[in-house]
Scaffold this motif. Structure first.
Motif, mmCIF file in Angstrom:
data_model
loop_
_atom_site.group_PDB
_atom_site.id
_atom_site.type_symbol
_atom_site.label_atom_id
_atom_site.label_comp_id
_atom_site.label_asym_id
_atom_site.label_seq_id
_atom_site.Cartn_x
_atom_site.Cartn_y
_atom_site.Cartn_z
ATOM 1 N N GLN A 145 -12.696 1.728 8.892
ATOM 2 C CA GLN A 145 -11.444 2.140 9.520
ATOM 3 C C GLN A 145 -11.594 2.263 11.032
ATOM 4 O OE1 GLN A 145 -8.455 2.363 8.020
ATOM 5 N NE2 GLN A 145 -7.645 2.656 10.096
ATOM 6 N N THR A 146 -12.734 2.805 11.480
ATOM 7 C CA THR A 146 -12.982 2.943 12.922
ATOM 8 C C THR A 146 -13.013 1.575 13.584
ATOM 9 O OG1 THR A 146 -14.232 4.986 12.596
ATOM 10 C CG2 THR A 146 -14.570 3.809 14.670
ATOM 11 N N LEU A 147 -13.705 0.636 12.937
ATOM 12 C CA LEU A 147 -13.772 -0.722 13.475
ATOM 13 C C LEU A 147 -12.379 -1.323 13.571
ATOM 14 C CD1 LEU A 147 -15.416 -3.183 14.374
ATOM 15 C CD2 LEU A 147 -15.589 -3.836 11.953
ATOM 16 N N LYS A 148 -11.580 -1.091 12.539
ATOM 17 C CA LYS A 148 -10.217 -1.621 12.542
ATOM 18 C C LYS A 148 -9.402 -1.032 13.698
ATOM 19 C CE LYS A 148 -6.116 -1.971 9.608
ATOM 20 N NZ LYS A 148 -5.517 -1.666 8.281
ATOM 21 N N ASN A 149 -9.579 0.283 13.957
ATOM 22 C CA ASN A 149 -8.857 0.940 15.041
ATOM 23 C C ASN A 149 -9.278 0.416 16.412
ATOM 24 O OD1 ASN A 149 -7.409 2.485 13.236
ATOM 25 N ND2 ASN A 149 -8.777 4.256 13.376
ATOM 26 N N ILE A 150 -10.566 0.211 16.590
ATOM 27 C CA ILE A 150 -11.063 -0.320 17.872
ATOM 28 C C ILE A 150 -10.542 -1.736 18.091
ATOM 29 C CG2 ILE A 150 -13.135 -1.020 19.145
ATOM 30 C CD1 ILE A 150 -14.614 1.275 17.725
ATOM 31 N N ARG B 281 -18.473 2.094 25.828
ATOM 32 C CA ARG B 281 -19.640 1.265 25.515
ATOM 33 C C ARG B 281 -20.940 2.024 25.776
ATOM 34 N NH1 ARG B 281 -21.701 -3.196 29.594
ATOM 35 N NH2 ARG B 281 -22.171 -1.182 30.579
ATOM 36 N N GLU B 282 -20.948 2.782 26.872
ATOM 37 C CA GLU B 282 -22.149 3.555 27.232
ATOM 38 C C GLU B 282 -22.216 4.901 26.521
ATOM 39 O OE1 GLU B 282 -21.870 3.757 31.469
ATOM 40 O OE2 GLU B 282 -22.294 1.609 31.757
ATOM 41 N N GLN B 283 -21.264 5.118 25.595
ATOM 42 C CA GLN B 283 -21.220 6.315 24.762
ATOM 43 C C GLN B 283 -21.072 7.599 25.584
ATOM 44 O OE1 GLN B 283 -24.068 6.411 21.502
ATOM 45 N NE2 GLN B 283 -24.389 4.196 21.621
ATOM 46 N N LYS B 284 -20.344 7.479 26.690
ATOM 47 C CA LYS B 284 -20.044 8.658 27.505
ATOM 48 C C LYS B 284 -18.851 9.416 26.940
ATOM 49 C CE LYS B 284 -21.843 6.762 31.845
ATOM 50 N NZ LYS B 284 -21.526 6.402 33.251
ATOM 51 N N ILE B 285 -18.081 8.748 26.090
ATOM 52 C CA ILE B 285 -16.960 9.405 25.416
ATOM 53 C C ILE B 285 -17.056 9.113 23.925
ATOM 54 C CG2 ILE B 285 -15.397 9.322 27.407
ATOM 55 C CD1 ILE B 285 -14.104 6.870 26.216
ATOM 56 N N THR B 286 -16.467 9.981 23.136
ATOM 57 C CA THR B 286 -16.531 9.817 21.687
ATOM 58 C C THR B 286 -15.509 8.797 21.210
ATOM 59 O OG1 THR B 286 -14.899 11.554 21.268
ATOM 60 C CG2 THR B 286 -17.217 12.240 21.479
ATOM 61 N N ILE B 287 -15.657 8.407 19.935
ATOM 62 C CA ILE B 287 -14.697 7.481 19.342
ATOM 63 C C ILE B 287 -13.303 8.088 19.345
ATOM 64 C CG2 ILE B 287 -14.013 6.336 17.191
ATOM 65 C CD1 ILE B 287 -16.976 6.008 16.559
ATOM 66 N N LYS B 288 -13.218 9.390 19.028
ATOM 67 C CA LYS B 288 -11.932 10.072 19.010
ATOM 68 C C LYS B 288 -11.279 10.044 20.382
ATOM 69 C CE LYS B 288 -9.775 14.460 17.730
ATOM 70 N NZ LYS B 288 -9.994 15.833 17.202
ATOM 71 N N GLU B 289 -12.062 10.302 21.438
ATOM 72 C CA GLU B 289 -11.534 10.288 22.804
ATOM 73 C C GLU B 289 -11.089 8.876 23.185
ATOM 74 O OE1 GLU B 289 -14.082 13.873 24.952
ATOM 75 O OE2 GLU B 289 -14.969 11.879 24.732
ATOM 76 N N PHE B 290 -11.852 7.899 22.741
ATOM 77 C CA PHE B 290 -11.504 6.515 23.066
ATOM 78 C C PHE B 290 -10.189 6.110 22.420
ATOM 79 C CE2 PHE B 290 -11.677 1.955 21.966
ATOM 80 C CZ PHE B 290 -11.701 1.432 23.249
ATOM 81 N N GLN C 124 2.108 1.431 22.611
ATOM 82 C CA GLN C 124 2.003 0.541 21.458
ATOM 83 C C GLN C 124 0.629 0.668 20.815
ATOM 84 O OE1 GLN C 124 3.355 -3.505 22.064
ATOM 85 N NE2 GLN C 124 4.887 -2.857 23.530
ATOM 86 N N MET C 125 -0.369 0.837 21.656
ATOM 87 C CA MET C 125 -1.731 0.995 21.158
ATOM 88 C C MET C 125 -1.843 2.237 20.272
ATOM 89 S SD MET C 125 -5.132 1.963 23.322
ATOM 90 C CE MET C 125 -4.774 0.730 24.553
ATOM 91 N N LEU C 126 -1.342 3.366 20.792
ATOM 92 C CA LEU C 126 -1.468 4.621 20.076
ATOM 93 C C LEU C 126 -0.582 4.669 18.838
ATOM 94 C CD1 LEU C 126 -1.632 7.079 23.115
ATOM 95 C CD2 LEU C 126 -3.511 6.199 21.742
ATOM 96 N N SER C 127 0.627 4.054 18.939
ATOM 97 C CA SER C 127 1.510 4.034 17.779
ATOM 98 C C SER C 127 0.897 3.234 16.648
ATOM 99 C CB SER C 127 2.872 3.450 18.142
ATOM 100 O OG SER C 127 2.741 2.096 18.523
ATOM 101 N N GLU C 128 0.138 2.163 17.014
ATOM 102 C CA GLU C 128 -0.553 1.362 16.009
ATOM 103 C C GLU C 128 -1.620 2.188 15.310
ATOM 104 O OE1 GLU C 128 -1.616 -2.016 13.809
ATOM 105 O OE2 GLU C 128 0.068 -1.744 15.168
ATOM 106 N N LEU C 129 -2.313 3.005 16.082
ATOM 107 C CA LEU C 129 -3.396 3.785 15.513
ATOM 108 C C LEU C 129 -2.889 4.945 14.657
ATOM 109 C CD1 LEU C 129 -5.761 3.898 18.607
ATOM 110 C CD2 LEU C 129 -5.885 2.399 16.636
ATOM 111 N N MET C 130 -1.633 5.370 14.895
ATOM 112 C CA MET C 130 -1.087 6.504 14.172
ATOM 113 C C MET C 130 -0.577 6.095 12.768
ATOM 114 S SD MET C 130 -1.581 9.188 15.951
ATOM 115 C CE MET C 130 -0.466 10.364 15.214
#
Length: 348
Positions: free
Chosen positions: A95-100, A311-320, A341-347
């Protein structure tokens, strides 16, 4: 009783009624002819000046905007490379991969970065991208555009058919003038030089389908046709000729108007028209365009930095997936297509 004054009969010019009507008609047609020639000349000059303004504006725009275009291209490549690296080197849940991947896809769809239709990451999203309403709207829009295109083509074809008589008249006038002014028929060097220059104008007018110019050359270089004002046949023939010429000139004038209108409706023409309107309000349109581009570059730069931090893992997946918080305060119109549109897709 006062004596009546008589006028010698030889000082009175009596014109038959039919001839008088022809004289009036001829005078009207000649005035109309000269008016059309002037209107065509003005409209042709207006079109020429507008095209030159488009070229000048385009050159200035390219000179000032090229650095911005280059920067946008560099940022575009960087963002694609970052996502490519993230999606190929890091391990995520399904699911995470799909969201990214959805974030990556929406950045392309909204125009923040260029489309990569052959991307493997995007191919995996084909099944999830099943918004039938969006596809239907797109198909409808494409169909309408195609219909407008073919309708325009049919109009052009019809106009070409109607202009057959006009083209025939243009060719006849061209051949007549070419017969008179061909340099090879000149008897001396000076006449040959003069005819050579005239033929250049004749050829140019013929190639452009400019009957007005051909008629002007004919009138300026040839003695006027001798018309016997007391002969009905001469007057009738002259009226008929002018009527035919005026119809063709009117068609040429309308064609120039349409050409100018179409030119103004091109993207480049619209920019010139908008810059004119802005100049009347004291606004430097070119500066506004460059400023807008710089603003867009800043937004894309922030997106690049945000993806780089992930990419450098300075932020979490949730933050991204929540999007860059420092962009939330930016102008809504600038980022709504990129983030909403990006966020509505993820919701979903």
């Amino acid at each position: 009783m006062p004596r009546k004054t008589t006028v010698p009969s030889q000082s009175i010019k009596v014109t038959p009624l039919a001839l008088s009507q022809l004289h009036i008609r001829l005078e009207f047609l000649e005035k109309e002819h000269q008016s059309l020639l002037k209107q065509i000349k003005r409209k042709r000059t207006e079109l020429k000046n507008f095209v030159e303004q488009m070229r000048s504006f385009g050159t200035e725009f390219l000179n000032k905007a090229t650095p911005g275009f280059r920067k946008m291209a560099e940022l575009d490549q960087e963002i694609h490379a970052l996502f490519e690296e993230i999606l190929t080197t890091r391990k995520f849940g399904k699911q995470t991969l799909k969201n990214i991947q959805a974030v990556y896809r929406n950045l392309q769809i909204t125009g923040a970065i260029s489309l990569k239709p052959n991307s493997q990451q995007l191919d995996t999203l084909d099944e999830s991208f099943d918004n039938e309403d969006s596809q239907s709207d797109f198909s409808k829009e494409t169909s309408e555009q195609q219909h407008q295109y073919w309708q325009g083509q049919q109009s052009v074809d019809s106009a070409s058919f109607v202009r057959t008589d006009d083209q025939r008249k243009i060719r006849q006038t061209f051949l007549k003038l070419a017969e008179i002014f061909h340099p090879d028929k000149a008897r001396d060097t000076e006449t040959q030089k003069s005819h050579t220059e005239i033929m250049k104008e004749i050829n140019k007018a013929y190639q452009e389908g400019d009957l007005a110019r051909l008629l002007q050359i004919e009138q300026s270089q040839q003695p006027l046709e001798i018309i016997d004002n007391n002969k009905e046949d001469d007057l009738t023939r002259r009226c008929r000729t002018l009527e035919q010429h005026n119809q063709i000139l009117l068609a040429q004038y309308e064609k120039l108007k349409q050409e100018l209108r179409l030119t103004k409706n091109t993207p480049e023409g619209t920019m010139v028209c908008d810059s004119r309107k802005a100049a009347k309000k004291g606004i430097d349109a070119m500066a506004e365009i460059v400023e807008t581009m710089e603003s867009q570059i800043n937004v894309v730069s922030e997106i690049r930095d945000f993806v780089k931090d992930f990419r450098e893992q300075k932020i979490t997946i949730k933050e991204f997936l929540a999007g860059p918080t420092h962009m939330h305060s930016l102008d809504e119109e600038t980022i709504e297509d990129i983030l909403e549109q990006m966020l509505s897709e993820l919701m979903r």
